[in-house]
Design a protein around this motif. Structure first.
Motif, PDB file in Angstrom:
ATOM      1  N   CYS A  82       0.855  -1.190   0.000  1.00 51.43           N
ATOM      2  CA  CYS A  82       0.000   0.000   0.000  1.00 51.43           C
ATOM      3  C   CYS A  82       0.892   1.242   0.000  1.00 51.43           C
ATOM      4  O   CYS A  82       1.695   1.438   0.908  1.00 51.43           O
ATOM      5  CB  CYS A  82      -0.902  -0.013   1.228  1.00 51.43           C
ATOM      6  SG  CYS A  82      -2.068   1.369   1.284  1.00 51.43           S
ATOM      7  N   VAL A  83       0.747   2.072  -1.018  1.00 50.56           N
ATOM      8  CA  VAL A  83       1.556   3.288  -1.151  1.00 50.56           C
ATOM      9  C   VAL A  83       0.769   4.470  -0.610  1.00 50.56           C
ATOM     10  O   VAL A  83      -0.358   4.727  -1.039  1.00 50.56           O
ATOM     11  CB  VAL A  83       1.935   3.538  -2.633  1.00 50.56           C
ATOM     12  CG1 VAL A  83       2.704   4.833  -2.780  1.00 50.56           C
ATOM     13  CG2 VAL A  83       2.741   2.368  -3.176  1.00 50.56           C
ATOM     14  N   VAL A  84       1.372   5.172   0.347  1.00 45.16           N
ATOM     15  CA  VAL A  84       0.752   6.347   0.955  1.00 45.16           C
ATOM     16  C   VAL A  84       1.697   7.535   0.848  1.00 45.16           C
ATOM     17  O   VAL A  84       2.881   7.379   0.568  1.00 45.16           O
ATOM     18  CB  VAL A  84       0.375   6.097   2.435  1.00 45.16           C
ATOM     19  CG1 VAL A  84      -0.669   4.995   2.556  1.00 45.16           C
ATOM     20  CG2 VAL A  84       1.597   5.763   3.267  1.00 45.16           C
ATOM     21  N   GLU A  85       1.166   8.722   1.112  1.00 44.30           N
ATOM     22  CA  GLU A  85       1.980   9.929   1.019  1.00 44.30           C
ATOM     23  C   GLU A  85       2.822  10.157   2.278  1.00 44.30           C
ATOM     24  O   GLU A  85       4.005  10.462   2.182  1.00 44.30           O
ATOM     25  CB  GLU A  85       1.091  11.154   0.776  1.00 44.30           C
ATOM     26  CG  GLU A  85       0.442  11.163  -0.583  1.00 44.30           C
ATOM     27  CD  GLU A  85      -0.455  12.364  -0.796  1.00 44.30           C
ATOM     28  OE1 GLU A  85      -0.280  13.403  -0.114  1.00 44.30           O
ATOM     29  OE2 GLU A  85      -1.355  12.279  -1.659  1.00 44.30           O
ATOM     30  N   VAL A  91      -1.086   5.333   9.761  1.00 39.55           N
ATOM     31  CA  VAL A  91      -1.876   5.256  11.002  1.00 39.55           C
ATOM     32  C   VAL A  91      -3.360   5.210  10.683  1.00 39.55           C
ATOM     33  O   VAL A  91      -4.106   4.412  11.262  1.00 39.55           O
ATOM     34  CB  VAL A  91      -1.549   6.455  11.936  1.00 39.55           C
ATOM     35  CG1 VAL A  91      -2.466   6.490  13.139  1.00 39.55           C
ATOM     36  CG2 VAL A  91      -0.087   6.393  12.372  1.00 39.55           C
ATOM     37  N   ALA A  92      -3.820   6.040   9.750  1.00 35.47           N
ATOM     38  CA  ALA A  92      -5.241   6.068   9.387  1.00 35.47           C
ATOM     39  C   ALA A  92      -5.691   4.709   8.841  1.00 35.47           C
ATOM     40  O   ALA A  92      -6.751   4.202   9.215  1.00 35.47           O
ATOM     41  CB  ALA A  92      -5.495   7.164   8.356  1.00 35.47           C
ATOM     42  N   ILE A  93      -4.880   4.097   7.986  1.00 35.16           N
ATOM     43  CA  ILE A  93      -5.244   2.800   7.413  1.00 35.16           C
ATOM     44  C   ILE A  93      -5.178   1.702   8.472  1.00 35.16           C
ATOM     45  O   ILE A  93      -6.042   0.832   8.536  1.00 35.16           O
ATOM     46  CB  ILE A  93      -4.359   2.465   6.193  1.00 35.16           C
ATOM     47  CG1 ILE A  93      -4.662   3.449   5.059  1.00 35.16           C
ATOM     48  CG2 ILE A  93      -4.577   1.024   5.727  1.00 35.16           C
ATOM     49  CD1 ILE A  93      -3.708   3.377   3.895  1.00 35.16           C
ATOM     50  N   GLU A  94      -4.179   1.754   9.328  1.00 34.44           N
ATOM     51  CA  GLU A  94      -4.041   0.752  10.392  1.00 34.44           C
ATOM     52  C   GLU A  94      -5.231   0.776  11.351  1.00 34.44           C
ATOM     53  O   GLU A  94      -5.631  -0.257  11.871  1.00 34.44           O
ATOM     54  CB  GLU A  94      -2.742   0.964  11.168  1.00 34.44           C
ATOM     55  CG  GLU A  94      -1.513   0.474  10.435  1.00 34.44           C
ATOM     56  CD  GLU A  94      -1.542  -1.022  10.193  1.00 34.44           C
ATOM     57  OE1 GLU A  94      -1.446  -1.786  11.167  1.00 34.44           O
ATOM     58  OE2 GLU A  94      -1.672  -1.426   9.031  1.00 34.44           O
ATOM     59  N   GLY A 101      -1.129  -6.129   4.761  1.00 33.86           N
ATOM     60  CA  GLY A 101       0.065  -6.162   3.924  1.00 33.86           C
ATOM     61  C   GLY A 101       1.124  -5.206   4.446  1.00 33.86           C
ATOM     62  O   GLY A 101       1.195  -4.916   5.633  1.00 33.86           O
ATOM     63  N   ARG A 102       1.940  -4.721   3.543  1.00 39.83           N
ATOM     64  CA  ARG A 102       3.034  -3.817   3.885  1.00 39.83           C
ATOM     65  C   ARG A 102       2.789  -2.451   3.252  1.00 39.83           C
ATOM     66  O   ARG A 102       1.914  -2.304   2.405  1.00 39.83           O
ATOM     67  CB  ARG A 102       4.359  -4.398   3.396  1.00 39.83           C
ATOM     68  CG  ARG A 102       4.581  -5.812   3.884  1.00 39.83           C
ATOM     69  CD  ARG A 102       5.855  -5.935   4.648  1.00 39.83           C
ATOM     70  NE  ARG A 102       6.040  -7.323   5.070  1.00 39.83           N
ATOM     71  CZ  ARG A 102       6.308  -7.656   6.306  1.00 39.83           C
ATOM     72  NH1 ARG A 102       6.413  -6.743   7.230  1.00 39.83           N
ATOM     73  NH2 ARG A 102       6.487  -8.920   6.630  1.00 39.83           N
ATOM     74  N   TYR A 103       3.578  -1.470   3.671  1.00 42.83           N
ATOM     75  CA  TYR A 103       3.418  -0.088   3.213  1.00 42.83           C
ATOM     76  C   TYR A 103       4.677   0.428   2.534  1.00 42.83           C
ATOM     77  O   TYR A 103       5.771  -0.096   2.728  1.00 42.83           O
ATOM     78  CB  TYR A 103       3.120   0.835   4.394  1.00 42.83           C
ATOM     79  CG  TYR A 103       1.795   0.589   5.056  1.00 42.83           C
ATOM     80  CD1 TYR A 103       0.641   1.216   4.599  1.00 42.83           C
ATOM     81  CD2 TYR A 103       1.689  -0.274   6.146  1.00 42.83           C
ATOM     82  CE1 TYR A 103      -0.581   0.993   5.201  1.00 42.83           C
ATOM     83  CE2 TYR A 103       0.469  -0.502   6.760  1.00 42.83           C
ATOM     84  CZ  TYR A 103      -0.662   0.134   6.287  1.00 42.83           C
ATOM     85  OH  TYR A 103      -1.869  -0.089   6.887  1.00 42.83           O
ATOM     86  N   HIS A 104       4.480   1.511   1.778  1.00 44.90           N
ATOM     87  CA  HIS A 104       5.593   2.305   1.266  1.00 44.90           C
ATOM     88  C   HIS A 104       5.161   3.767   1.374  1.00 44.90           C
ATOM     89  O   HIS A 104       4.141   4.162   0.806  1.00 44.90           O
ATOM     90  CB  HIS A 104       5.932   1.950  -0.183  1.00 44.90           C
ATOM     91  CG  HIS A 104       7.167   2.631  -0.655  1.00 44.90           C
ATOM     92  ND1 HIS A 104       8.420   2.111  -0.431  1.00 44.90           N
ATOM     93  CD2 HIS A 104       7.346   3.812  -1.304  1.00 44.90           C
ATOM     94  CE1 HIS A 104       9.316   2.941  -0.929  1.00 44.90           C
ATOM     95  NE2 HIS A 104       8.687   3.980  -1.468  1.00 44.90           N
ATOM     96  N   LEU A 138      -0.344  -3.537  -5.996  1.00 47.85           N
ATOM     97  CA  LEU A 138       0.062  -2.260  -5.434  1.00 47.85           C
ATOM     98  C   LEU A 138      -1.189  -1.416  -5.259  1.00 47.85           C
ATOM     99  O   LEU A 138      -1.888  -1.126  -6.232  1.00 47.85           O
ATOM    100  CB  LEU A 138       1.050  -1.558  -6.374  1.00 47.85           C
ATOM    101  CG  LEU A 138       1.716  -0.320  -5.797  1.00 47.85           C
ATOM    102  CD1 LEU A 138       2.809  -0.720  -4.824  1.00 47.85           C
ATOM    103  CD2 LEU A 138       2.296   0.525  -6.912  1.00 47.85           C
ATOM    104  N   ILE A 139      -1.490  -1.056  -4.007  1.00 46.23           N
ATOM    105  CA  ILE A 139      -2.657  -0.221  -3.719  1.00 46.23           C
ATOM    106  C   ILE A 139      -2.179   1.226  -3.618  1.00 46.23           C
ATOM    107  O   ILE A 139      -1.324   1.544  -2.790  1.00 46.23           O
ATOM    108  CB  ILE A 139      -3.337  -0.630  -2.403  1.00 46.23           C
ATOM    109  CG1 ILE A 139      -3.787  -2.092  -2.460  1.00 46.23           C
ATOM    110  CG2 ILE A 139      -4.517   0.291  -2.095  1.00 46.23           C
ATOM    111  CD1 ILE A 139      -4.271  -2.637  -1.123  1.00 46.23           C
ATOM    112  N   LEU A 140      -2.730   2.092  -4.457  1.00 45.05           N
ATOM    113  CA  LEU A 140      -2.383   3.507  -4.416  1.00 45.05           C
ATOM    114  C   LEU A 140      -3.370   4.216  -3.484  1.00 45.05           C
ATOM    115  O   LEU A 140      -4.544   4.372  -3.812  1.00 45.05           O
ATOM    116  CB  LEU A 140      -2.430   4.104  -5.826  1.00 45.05           C
ATOM    117  CG  LEU A 140      -1.461   3.465  -6.820  1.00 45.05           C
ATOM    118  CD1 LEU A 140      -1.682   4.025  -8.213  1.00 45.05           C
ATOM    119  CD2 LEU A 140      -0.025   3.655  -6.369  1.00 45.05           C
ATOM    120  N   ALA A 141      -2.873   4.610  -2.321  1.00 43.40           N
ATOM    121  CA  ALA A 141      -3.718   5.242  -1.303  1.00 43.40           C
ATOM    122  C   ALA A 141      -3.285   6.684  -1.076  1.00 43.40           C
ATOM    123  O   ALA A 141      -3.187   7.142   0.055  1.00 43.40           O
ATOM    124  CB  ALA A 141      -3.659   4.436  -0.003  1.00 43.40           C
TER     125      ALA A 141
END
Length: 197
Positions: A82-85, A91-94, A101-104, A138-141
Motif C-alpha cells: 500500500c503506497v501512501v503519502e 496510522v489512518a489505514i491501520e 500487507g506492507r506499506y511504502h 500495489l494499492i495507491l492510497a
C-alpha cells in the motif's frame, strides 16, 4: 508584538503547520502559565523525538529502530503493498484493521507548484522494492486531491508495465452523509466505484 523570549516562542510556534498567529499566541501563553514540570516534559518529548525517531529503511514510515514495527512483523504479507503519502496515512489505514500487507511511504505527493517532482519522493526506492518480485498488487492510497491524483496516475503508468496489479482506493460518499450535500466530483466517483449488493 511582544518582546524577547515570548515573541520568539510565538514566532517558532507559528512556523508549525496548521498553527496560525492567534493559535501560536494562545499556545505560548498556555506554556507560560503551565507548571514547570509540564513544560519540562514537553521539552523532553521534543528532544527525544528528534534524537530517537527516524525513518524506516524499508518503507520510510517513522520508526525508533532501523525498521518500523510493521516491517518487522512476520505475520504481514509481502504480496500486497500500500503506497501512501505520509506516515500519518499509515496510522489512518491501520486504524481500520482491514489491511494486513506492507506499506511504502512516499514522503509527499507530486506538486509542481511547490517544486516537488518525482525525484523528491521515494519513488526510486519503491521501484527497487517492486523489483524483487514478491509484490502482486500495489494499492495507491494517495490523497484524493489534485496532487494525490497526479502522483497515483504517475505511479500507475510506471508500474503497470511491470505486470503488477495496480489498484486505487475507492472514493465517494461518506457513511452518514446526505446526497444533497455531496459535490459533483465526489458523487461522480461514488457512481464509478459502485458495487453489487
Amino acid at each position: 508584538m511582544y518582546e524577547g523570549a515570548i515573541q520568539d516562542l510565538i514566532d517558532e510556534l507559528g512556523r508549525l503547520p496548521g498553527v496560525g498567529p492567534k493559535s501560536a499566541q494562545r499556545i505560548a501563553f498556555h506554556i507560560l502559565s503551565s507548571d514547570t514540570t509540564d513544560v519540562a516534559r514537553l521539552a523532553a518529548a521534543l528532544r527525544k523525538v528528534k534524537e530517537s525517531v527516524r525513518f524506516c529503511v524499508t518503507c520510510y514510515n517513522v520508526a525508533e529502530e532501523e525498521q518500523c514495527r510493521i516491517c518487522r512483523d512476520p505475520r504481514r504479507g509481502n504480496e500486497v503493498l500500500c503506497v501512501v503519502e505520509e506516515p500519518k496515512d499509515v496510522v489512518a489505514i491501520e486504524r481500520t484493521g482491514e489491511f494486513r500487507g506492507r506499506y511504502h511511504v512516499l514522503g509527499g505527493a507530486i506538486n509542481p507548484l511547490e517544486g516537488i517532482g518525482p525525484d523528491n519522493l521515494k519513488i526510486r526506492e519503491l521501484l527497487i522494492r517492486l523489483g524483487n518480485g514478491d509484490v502482486r498488487e500495489l494499492i495507491l492510497a494517495t490523497d484524493p486531491n489534485t496532487e494525490g491524483e497526479a502522483t497515483a496516475t504517475y505511479l500507475a503508468l510506471m508500474i503497470k508495465p511491470m505486470g503488477i496489479a495496480v489498484t486505487r482506493l475507492a472514493s465517494g460518499l461518506p457513511v452518514g452523509g446526505d446526497l444533497e450535500y455531496a459535490d459533483e466530483i465526489t458523487l461522480g466517483r461514488a457512481f464509478e466505484g459502485r458495487r453489487a449488493v
